[in-house]
Design an enzyme around this catalytic site. Structure first.
Site, PDB file in Angstrom:
ATOM      1  N   SER A   7      41.249 -35.163 -22.250  1.00  0.00           N
ATOM      2  CA  SER A   7      42.339 -34.832 -23.174  1.00  0.00           C
ATOM      3  C   SER A   7      43.280 -33.858 -22.501  1.00  0.00           C
ATOM      4  O   SER A   7      42.873 -32.744 -22.131  1.00  0.00           O
ATOM      5  CB  SER A   7      41.793 -34.194 -24.450  1.00  0.00           C
ATOM      6  OG  SER A   7      42.868 -33.586 -25.150  1.00  0.00           O
ATOM      7  N   HIS A  32      43.565 -39.233 -22.687  1.00  0.00           N
ATOM      8  CA  HIS A  32      43.583 -39.053 -24.143  1.00  0.00           C
ATOM      9  C   HIS A  32      44.722 -38.097 -24.510  1.00  0.00           C
ATOM     10  O   HIS A  32      44.795 -36.977 -23.983  1.00  0.00           O
ATOM     11  CB  HIS A  32      42.225 -38.487 -24.564  1.00  0.00           C
ATOM     12  CG  HIS A  32      42.019 -38.341 -26.028  1.00  0.00           C
ATOM     13  ND1 HIS A  32      41.565 -39.364 -26.823  1.00  0.00           N
ATOM     14  CD2 HIS A  32      42.177 -37.277 -26.854  1.00  0.00           C
ATOM     15  CE1 HIS A  32      41.455 -38.941 -28.074  1.00  0.00           C
ATOM     16  NE2 HIS A  32      41.820 -37.670 -28.117  1.00  0.00           N
ATOM     17  N   ASP A  34      46.480 -36.060 -27.557  1.00  0.00           N
ATOM     18  CA  ASP A  34      46.287 -35.537 -28.909  1.00  0.00           C
ATOM     19  C   ASP A  34      47.631 -35.173 -29.519  1.00  0.00           C
ATOM     20  O   ASP A  34      48.204 -34.132 -29.198  1.00  0.00           O
ATOM     21  CB  ASP A  34      45.377 -34.303 -28.854  1.00  0.00           C
ATOM     22  CG  ASP A  34      43.939 -34.682 -28.595  1.00  0.00           C
ATOM     23  OD1 ASP A  34      43.403 -35.506 -29.352  1.00  0.00           O
ATOM     24  OD2 ASP A  34      43.343 -34.156 -27.631  1.00  0.00           O
ATOM     25  N   MET A  36      49.710 -33.962 -32.592  1.00  0.00           N
ATOM     26  CA  MET A  36      49.456 -33.163 -33.803  1.00  0.00           C
ATOM     27  C   MET A  36      50.773 -32.778 -34.456  1.00  0.00           C
ATOM     28  O   MET A  36      51.709 -32.370 -33.767  1.00  0.00           O
ATOM     29  CB  MET A  36      48.704 -31.883 -33.431  1.00  0.00           C
ATOM     30  CG  MET A  36      47.394 -32.154 -32.719  1.00  0.00           C
ATOM     31  SD  MET A  36      46.573 -30.605 -32.332  1.00  0.00           S
ATOM     32  CE  MET A  36      45.076 -31.238 -31.567  1.00  0.00           C
ATOM     33  N   HIS A  65      45.758 -40.434 -29.769  1.00  0.00           N
ATOM     34  CA  HIS A  65      45.055 -39.990 -30.978  1.00  0.00           C
ATOM     35  C   HIS A  65      46.078 -39.311 -31.889  1.00  0.00           C
ATOM     36  O   HIS A  65      46.489 -38.182 -31.631  1.00  0.00           O
ATOM     37  CB  HIS A  65      43.936 -39.032 -30.538  1.00  0.00           C
ATOM     38  CG  HIS A  65      43.141 -38.456 -31.655  1.00  0.00           C
ATOM     39  ND1 HIS A  65      42.232 -37.436 -31.450  1.00  0.00           N
ATOM     40  CD2 HIS A  65      43.080 -38.752 -32.983  1.00  0.00           C
ATOM     41  CE1 HIS A  65      41.661 -37.130 -32.604  1.00  0.00           C
ATOM     42  NE2 HIS A  65      42.164 -37.898 -33.551  1.00  0.00           N
ATOM     43  N   MET A  67      47.059 -37.396 -34.886  1.00  0.00           N
ATOM     44  CA  MET A  67      46.632 -36.510 -35.971  1.00  0.00           C
ATOM     45  C   MET A  67      47.878 -36.159 -36.770  1.00  0.00           C
ATOM     46  O   MET A  67      48.371 -35.022 -36.756  1.00  0.00           O
ATOM     47  CB  MET A  67      45.942 -35.266 -35.389  1.00  0.00           C
ATOM     48  CG  MET A  67      44.536 -35.593 -34.884  1.00  0.00           C
ATOM     49  SD  MET A  67      43.895 -34.345 -33.763  1.00  0.00           S
ATOM     50  CE  MET A  67      44.569 -34.972 -32.234  1.00  0.00           C
ATOM     51  N   MET A 136      35.099 -37.746 -34.905  1.00  0.00           N
ATOM     52  CA  MET A 136      35.403 -36.352 -34.569  1.00  0.00           C
ATOM     53  C   MET A 136      34.119 -35.524 -34.657  1.00  0.00           C
ATOM     54  O   MET A 136      33.448 -35.519 -35.690  1.00  0.00           O
ATOM     55  CB  MET A 136      36.430 -35.768 -35.550  1.00  0.00           C
ATOM     56  CG  MET A 136      37.843 -36.313 -35.438  1.00  0.00           C
ATOM     57  SD  MET A 136      38.623 -36.166 -33.818  1.00  0.00           S
ATOM     58  CE  MET A 136      38.480 -34.413 -33.456  1.00  0.00           C
ATOM     59  N   GLY A 141      42.400 -30.408 -34.512  1.00  0.00           N
ATOM     60  CA  GLY A 141      43.468 -29.398 -34.498  1.00  0.00           C
ATOM     61  C   GLY A 141      43.509 -28.580 -33.219  1.00  0.00           C
ATOM     62  O   GLY A 141      44.580 -28.222 -32.760  1.00  0.00           O
ATOM     63  N   PHE A 142      42.345 -28.303 -32.661  1.00  0.00           N
ATOM     64  CA  PHE A 142      42.310 -27.419 -31.493  1.00  0.00           C
ATOM     65  C   PHE A 142      41.243 -27.869 -30.507  1.00  0.00           C
ATOM     66  O   PHE A 142      40.177 -28.365 -30.914  1.00  0.00           O
ATOM     67  CB  PHE A 142      42.014 -25.973 -31.936  1.00  0.00           C
ATOM     68  CG  PHE A 142      43.056 -25.432 -32.867  1.00  0.00           C
ATOM     69  CD1 PHE A 142      44.231 -24.869 -32.370  1.00  0.00           C
ATOM     70  CD2 PHE A 142      42.903 -25.523 -34.241  1.00  0.00           C
ATOM     71  CE1 PHE A 142      45.219 -24.396 -33.234  1.00  0.00           C
ATOM     72  CE2 PHE A 142      43.883 -25.058 -35.112  1.00  0.00           C
ATOM     73  CZ  PHE A 142      45.042 -24.488 -34.597  1.00  0.00           C
ATOM     74  N   GLY A 143      41.529 -27.659 -29.229  1.00  0.00           N
ATOM     75  CA  GLY A 143      40.511 -27.835 -28.207  1.00  0.00           C
ATOM     76  C   GLY A 143      39.586 -26.627 -28.200  1.00  0.00           C
ATOM     77  O   GLY A 143      39.855 -25.617 -28.864  1.00  0.00           O
ATOM     78  N   GLY A 144      38.494 -26.742 -27.469  1.00  0.00           N
ATOM     79  CA  GLY A 144      37.622 -25.596 -27.237  1.00  0.00           C
ATOM     80  C   GLY A 144      36.696 -25.233 -28.381  1.00  0.00           C
ATOM     81  O   GLY A 144      36.142 -24.133 -28.391  1.00  0.00           O
ATOM     82  N   ASP A 172      34.834 -37.287 -29.947  1.00  0.00           N
ATOM     83  CA  ASP A 172      35.900 -36.355 -29.551  1.00  0.00           C
ATOM     84  C   ASP A 172      35.639 -34.975 -30.145  1.00  0.00           C
ATOM     85  O   ASP A 172      35.595 -34.809 -31.371  1.00  0.00           O
ATOM     86  CB  ASP A 172      37.234 -36.922 -30.074  1.00  0.00           C
ATOM     87  CG  ASP A 172      38.453 -36.111 -29.655  1.00  0.00           C
ATOM     88  OD1 ASP A 172      38.300 -35.120 -28.925  1.00  0.00           O
ATOM     89  OD2 ASP A 172      39.564 -36.495 -30.074  1.00  0.00           O
ATOM     90  N   GLY A 173      35.520 -33.976 -29.257  1.00  0.00           N
ATOM     91  CA  GLY A 173      35.435 -32.586 -29.687  1.00  0.00           C
ATOM     92  C   GLY A 173      34.159 -31.913 -29.229  1.00  0.00           C
ATOM     93  O   GLY A 173      33.062 -32.344 -29.562  1.00  0.00           O
ATOM     94  N   GLY A 174      34.324 -30.855 -28.430  1.00  0.00           N
ATOM     95  CA  GLY A 174      33.164 -30.067 -28.014  1.00  0.00           C
ATOM     96  C   GLY A 174      32.232 -30.781 -27.049  1.00  0.00           C
ATOM     97  O   GLY A 174      31.072 -30.397 -26.917  1.00  0.00           O
ATOM     98  N   GLY A 194      38.395 -32.181 -23.199  1.00  0.00           N
ATOM     99  CA  GLY A 194      39.519 -31.394 -22.715  1.00  0.00           C
ATOM    100  C   GLY A 194      39.022 -30.214 -21.909  1.00  0.00           C
ATOM    101  O   GLY A 194      39.083 -30.200 -20.677  1.00  0.00           O
TER     102      GLY A 194
HETATM  103  C1  DX5 Z   1      40.862 -31.952 -31.267  1.00  0.00           C
HETATM  104  C2  DX5 Z   1      41.259 -33.044 -30.294  1.00  0.00           C
HETATM  105  C3  DX5 Z   1      40.374 -33.164 -29.104  1.00  0.00           C
HETATM  106  C4  DX5 Z   1      40.299 -31.926 -28.278  1.00  0.00           C
HETATM  107  C5  DX5 Z   1      39.128 -31.994 -27.373  1.00  0.00           C
HETATM  108  O1  DX5 Z   1      41.673 -32.031 -32.395  1.00  0.00           O
HETATM  109  O2  DX5 Z   1      41.261 -34.301 -30.925  1.00  0.00           O
HETATM  110  O3  DX5 Z   1      40.724 -34.287 -28.307  1.00  0.00           O
HETATM  111  O4  DX5 Z   1      41.450 -31.705 -27.539  1.00  0.00           O
HETATM  112  O5  DX5 Z   1      39.042 -30.766 -26.728  1.00  0.00           O
HETATM  113  P1  DX5 Z   1      37.653 -30.108 -26.310  1.00  0.00           P
HETATM  114  O6  DX5 Z   1      37.029 -31.066 -25.336  1.00  0.00           O
HETATM  115  O7  DX5 Z   1      38.069 -28.836 -25.698  1.00  0.00           O
HETATM  116  O8  DX5 Z   1      36.832 -29.975 -27.561  1.00  0.00           O
HETATM  117 ZN    ZN Z   2      41.539 -36.232 -29.668  1.00  0.00          ZN
END
Ligand code: DX5
Ligand code: ZN
Length: 217
Positions: A7, A32, A34, A36, A65, A67, A136, A141-144, A172-174, A194
């Protein structure tokens, strides 16, 4: 083997072109994106213009993706920008089937994403219109953010629901080297990551550590 979709939300946007080229040579299976809108999710990222501007840099699959609330009238922006897969959120659409049909009619693969609180069974009426289900494993909404282990059961349920169909599961996520094996054994075909890929210099090693978390040959 599981496919890896870095991502670019975690990229330094001042060096986006360079990062995309590096991810390509590092062995990413797709990129990927994202998108938003600040309404469906609290964050604003980027739109179709950014995707279009980096499309000439690689032949990798562009996995978009969305959102965004009520994406229907905006889907064409992303197909025209060069998306190969377009994912919409079940929670964001008033007529999901119409939007999935529109994505396919534009020559893209169609996917539905489920927020952590949305049930696996939501996809049952949609199966004929789906190429992918994006589960998900964090609130979008946020990475990390931290991987939600309770989503593993949903991955298993979705796997059962789609059995015998040409539909893949993306998670997707974490995702990191500790959570990747959990998602893979639950049934993930594609992992989005990401932070675990872009927050480090060696993208190739980072991608490999997710494909083969135990390091076995
Ligand atoms: C969250 C995104 C993810 C995110 C993944 O809303 O859809 O794609 O960027 O980031 P990490 O891998 O840092 O969780
Ligand atoms: Zn995503």
């Amino acid at each position: 083997m599981v496919k890896i979709a870095p991502s670019i939300l975690s990229a330094n946007f001042a060096n986006l072109a360079e990062d995309i080229k590096l991810l390509d040579v590092a062995g990413a299976d797709m990129i990927h994106f994202d998108v938003m809108d600040g309404c469906f999710v609290p964050n604003i990222s980027f739109g179709a213009g950014v995707i279009k501007s980096v499309r000439p840099l690689t032949n990798l699959i562009f996995d978009v993706h969305l959102m965004i609330n009520e994406p229907h009238d905006k889907i064409t922006w992303f197909s025209e920008a060069g998306a190969d897969i377009i994912t919409i959120h079940a929670e964001a659409c008033s007529d999901i089937i119409a939007s999935l049909k529109k994505i396919r009619s534009l020559g893209c693969k169609a996917a539905i994403s489920l927020n952590p609180s949305t049930s696996a069974e939501t996809i049952i009426p949609l199966l004929d219109y789906l190429d992918m289900v994006l589960i998900m494993s964090v609130n979008p909404g946020f990475g990390g953010q931290k991987f939600m282990n309770e989503q593993l059961a949903k991955i298993r349920t979705v796997k059962k629901i789609i059995a015998g169909r040409d539909i893949v599961i993306e998670v997707d996520g974490g995702i990191n080297k500790d959570t990747a094996p959990l998602a893979i054994s639950a049934g993930a075909d594609i992992l989005v990551a990401g932070t675990a890929i872009l927050n480090g210099d060696d993208y190739q090693a980072n991608i490999k550590s997710l494909q083969n978390p135990t390091g076995e040959k």
